[in-house]
Scaffold this active site. Structure first.
Site, PDB file in Angstrom:
ATOM      1  N   MET A 162       0.866  -1.172   0.000  1.00  0.00           N
ATOM      2  CA  MET A 162       0.000   0.000   0.000  1.00  0.00           C
ATOM      3  C   MET A 162       0.908   1.229   0.000  1.00  0.00           C
ATOM      4  O   MET A 162       1.622   1.478   0.970  1.00  0.00           O
ATOM      5  CB  MET A 162      -0.908  -0.013   1.230  1.00  0.00           C
ATOM      6  CG  MET A 162      -1.899   1.120   1.301  1.00  0.00           C
ATOM      7  SD  MET A 162      -3.224   0.824   2.524  1.00  0.00           S
ATOM      8  CE  MET A 162      -2.295   0.615   4.039  1.00  0.00           C
ATOM      9  N   ARG A 295      -6.852  -1.225   9.494  1.00  0.00           N
ATOM     10  CA  ARG A 295      -7.014  -0.635  10.822  1.00  0.00           C
ATOM     11  C   ARG A 295      -7.544  -1.645  11.826  1.00  0.00           C
ATOM     12  O   ARG A 295      -7.139  -1.649  12.992  1.00  0.00           O
ATOM     13  CB  ARG A 295      -7.935   0.587  10.733  1.00  0.00           C
ATOM     14  CG  ARG A 295      -7.240   1.783  10.112  1.00  0.00           C
ATOM     15  CD  ARG A 295      -8.149   2.946   9.826  1.00  0.00           C
ATOM     16  NE  ARG A 295      -7.354   4.083   9.345  1.00  0.00           N
ATOM     17  CZ  ARG A 295      -7.852   5.211   8.877  1.00  0.00           C
ATOM     18  NH1 ARG A 295      -9.172   5.354   8.795  1.00  0.00           N
ATOM     19  NH2 ARG A 295      -7.057   6.182   8.475  1.00  0.00           N
ATOM     20  N   TYR A 436       0.930   3.863  12.648  1.00  0.00           N
ATOM     21  CA  TYR A 436       0.582   3.627  11.245  1.00  0.00           C
ATOM     22  C   TYR A 436      -0.896   3.295  11.051  1.00  0.00           C
ATOM     23  O   TYR A 436      -1.622   3.073  11.988  1.00  0.00           O
ATOM     24  CB  TYR A 436       1.491   2.606  10.578  1.00  0.00           C
ATOM     25  CG  TYR A 436       1.596   1.208  11.128  1.00  0.00           C
ATOM     26  CD1 TYR A 436       0.703   0.668  12.022  1.00  0.00           C
ATOM     27  CD2 TYR A 436       2.648   0.385  10.704  1.00  0.00           C
ATOM     28  CE1 TYR A 436       0.832  -0.623  12.481  1.00  0.00           C
ATOM     29  CE2 TYR A 436       2.793  -0.911  11.166  1.00  0.00           C
ATOM     30  CZ  TYR A 436       1.882  -1.412  12.046  1.00  0.00           C
ATOM     31  OH  TYR A 436       2.026  -2.696  12.496  1.00  0.00           O
ATOM     32  N   GLU A 437      -1.288   3.323   9.785  1.00  0.00           N
ATOM     33  CA  GLU A 437      -2.698   3.186   9.373  1.00  0.00           C
ATOM     34  C   GLU A 437      -3.568   4.279  10.002  1.00  0.00           C
ATOM     35  O   GLU A 437      -4.731   4.049  10.348  1.00  0.00           O
ATOM     36  CB  GLU A 437      -3.246   1.796   9.728  1.00  0.00           C
ATOM     37  CG  GLU A 437      -2.450   0.649   9.162  1.00  0.00           C
ATOM     38  CD  GLU A 437      -2.238   0.734   7.658  1.00  0.00           C
ATOM     39  OE1 GLU A 437      -3.019   1.431   6.993  1.00  0.00           O
ATOM     40  OE2 GLU A 437      -1.293   0.104   7.167  1.00  0.00           O
ATOM     41  N   GLY A 438      -3.029   5.465  10.107  1.00  0.00           N
ATOM     42  CA  GLY A 438      -3.735   6.580  10.735  1.00  0.00           C
ATOM     43  C   GLY A 438      -3.419   6.612  12.207  1.00  0.00           C
ATOM     44  O   GLY A 438      -3.767   5.679  12.949  1.00  0.00           O
TER      45      GLY A 438
END
Length: 577
Positions: A162, A295, A436-438
């Site tokens: 990604m 997430r 990570y991932e927001g």
């Protein structure tokens, strides 16, 4: 150092006693997912984790990855382990049988993923995006892209990446500069640099599928001008006869605090050939299909950290003897797990591990039913629950996992601080999960800014109603559930005030609010598990009594944290008045 063992007994408790997972086999979507099949898959996952992955965890962390001339070598044993992963069919658990998958529920997959990640978090990173990439291509990709790339994704013959972050932009993707120029054959030329790319280059599979966010020449500014492209490491010419190495190279790997067995890459796209996934300028919506799955998986990494480090710390504390516990009359020093403060730390780890797992299973089951339920309104209600709880799972459970890992280290003292026991690795490895991932702060903003107003507030109200029912049912046999009801009333009152406050104050209190929300959510899971454990106690008294003790501990000792959080939020509201 004790090796990880999957908590199969706890898995069975959740899947067969607490949640109606057996009902999934009554749907057309999951008619083959019987309890026997689910149990068999979990048993095989536990064997694979214990026999193949866990023995490579420490060595993988110590060796790390290496890069030479753009080629990345993973730690010794990883390629062979990945071949066994492929042969076992683990890559395609939830994928459609039309593409070679097994079509099993996400609920099962989440526990399999926990088992793999707990045994070897570095290894798990490489396969972590398979499901998200599969779902993204299946939903947005053209028929030709689906035909060419879904079967090898499902078999594990290729691994996906990604590609979002660039050197100058992370969370604010509207700033990205990677460009996509259309080519005469309908493909695109992708040019730009991406950083922090997990598995951007490795030796586990020959081909790698890069899902890349980039801008078309006519793209509007900001996030509305982002498109998504599939850029394979290898591609064939239009006639299909000649295979070419794409113009994408790994120019370096990061030297990280943790997850050292996972290659985190700098990727340079120099006119690489790619294909559009979805409509032009709609890439962010397509990528969120992948990110939302990621997430939930990252939230489970917090559960993994809590479970794995609890196993290590509790084994150590059961053997280590130091000092005398209060009231002890036995000769010689006592085991440290007899000391009240060590018991507090161990019970906190267990409460976060098992309570977090229950919350994650609730969300996974709702995700399955959002696809499988026969009634459209029911599917919509389950989807709304997933949307509301996704930022809570990602943020609260990763914070809890980090706290649990640090408590395990503290339990073991100096022996936790040195490498050979494995706890210090988990302290390092899980730290990234809040980033990570927001980041967890962004998850909090998502909760207060997007999820609370979802469906005009009806989505979060439906969850609060569910919690009210859970606490009321539990209180009939487990009086301590009343503590959860009181905390829920506080959360609901704060939520009502949140709707009336300004955007600056909302942003200011968002993280505290999410923590408050997460504490109450876990209280609901523990009250529910205590109710079930009381009903099932005669079947396995030792197991169920321990569940009740942990529920008691959570509701009496951890849930009261909500008082300080609600007071902090209220103080901000008052200052804003």
């Amino acid at each position: 150092m004790p090796l990880y063992a999957a908590p199969i007994r706890d898995f069975h408790f959740l899947l067969h006693d607490v949640f109606p997972v057996s009902a999934l086999s009554g749907t057309a979507h999951f008619q083959d997912s019987t309890p026997d099949i689910i149990d068999a898959v979990l048993e095989e996952a536990a064997k694979f984790a214990a026999q193949v992955l866990a023995p490579l965890n420490r060595s993988g962390d110590e060796e790390g990855c290496h890069i030479a001339q753009g080629k990345v070598t993973t730690p010794a044993g990883f390629p062979a382990a990945y071949r066994l992963f492929m042969e076992g069919g683990w890559a395609g658990l939830t994928a459609s049988p039309d593409h070679g998958g097994q079509g099993l529920p996400h609920t099962l997959h989440m526990l399999v993923d926990e088992t793999i990640t707990s045994a070897n978090p570095g290894f798990a990173m490489y396969r972590g995006l398979i499901d998200g990439a599969y779902n993204t291509i299946a939903k947005y990709g053209s028929a030709s892209l689906q035909k060419e790339y879904l079967p090898p994704l499902v078999s594990g013959a290729v691994l996906p990446t990604m590609n979002l972050t660039e050197p100058h932009c992370g969370s604010d993707l509207g700033l990205l500069r990677t460009k996509a120029a259309p080519l005469p054959d309908g493909s695109y030329s992708i040019t730009g640099t991406k950083i922090f790319i997990t598995g951007g280059e490795h030796d586990l599979t020959r081909d790698i599928l890069h899902l890349v966010l980039a801008r078309l020449p006519d793209a509007p500014e900001g996030s509305r001008g982002i498109s998504l492209f599939l850029v394979p490491k290898f591609y064939r010419d239009a006639d299909g006869t000649t295979e070419r190495h794409n113009d994408v190279v790994c120019s370096g790997i990061e030297h990280k605090m943790g997850l050292k067995a996972s290659a985190t890459c700098v990727m340079n796209f120099d006119g690489a050939k790619g294909w559009l996934v979805g409509a032009p300028h709609s890439g962010l919506a397509a990528m969120f299909t992948m990110m939302n799955a990621a997430r939930l998986a990252v939230g489970m990494q917090g559960v993994c950290a809590a479970e794995a480090t609890f196993q290590i710390a509790s084994a150590y504390a059961a053997e280590r003897r130091q000092g005398k516990a209060p009231g002890s009359r036995t000769p010689g020093p006592d085991r440290i797990d007899q000391h009240p403060d060590v018991q507090r730390m161990l019970r906190t780890q267990k409460a976060f591990a098992q309570g977090g797992r229950a919350l994650a299973v609730r969300v996974a089951l709702a995700l399955d039913l959002s696809h499988a339920a026969a009634d459209a309104a029911e599917r919509d209600a389950h989807d709304a629950l997933v949307q509301v709880l996704t930022p809570v799972v990602k943020s609260f459970l990763t914070d809890a996992g980090s706290e649990a890992a640090n408590l395990a280290l503290q339990t073991m003292g100096g022996h936790g601080y040195i490498r050979e026991w494995g706890v210090e690795q988990w302290v390092r490895d899980v730290r990234i999960a809040a980033i990570y991932e927001g980041t967890n702060g962004i998850q909090a903003l998502d909760l207060v800014g997007r999820k609370l107003p979802l469906k005009g507030g009806a989505a979060v109200d439906a969850y609060f109603t569910l919690l009210q029912d859970i606490f009321a049912q539990a209180r009939a046999v487990y009086p301590l559930a009343a503590e959860g009801e009181t905390a829920l009333e506080t959360l609901m009152a704060v939520t009502r005030q949140m709707a009336e406050t300004g955007p600056t104050t909302k942003a200011d209190v968002a993280s505290d609010y999410l923590s408050l929300f997460g504490l109450v959510a876990l209280a609901g899971e523990w009250a529910n598990m205590a109710r079930v454990a009381l009903a099932k106690r005669d079947d396995d008294p030792a197991f169920h009594d321990d569940k009740i003790k942990t529920a008691d501990f959570y509701l009496r000792r951890i849930l009261p944290r909500h008082l300080g959080l609600s007071a902090a939020v209220q103080a901000a509201f008052n200052a804003d008045a």
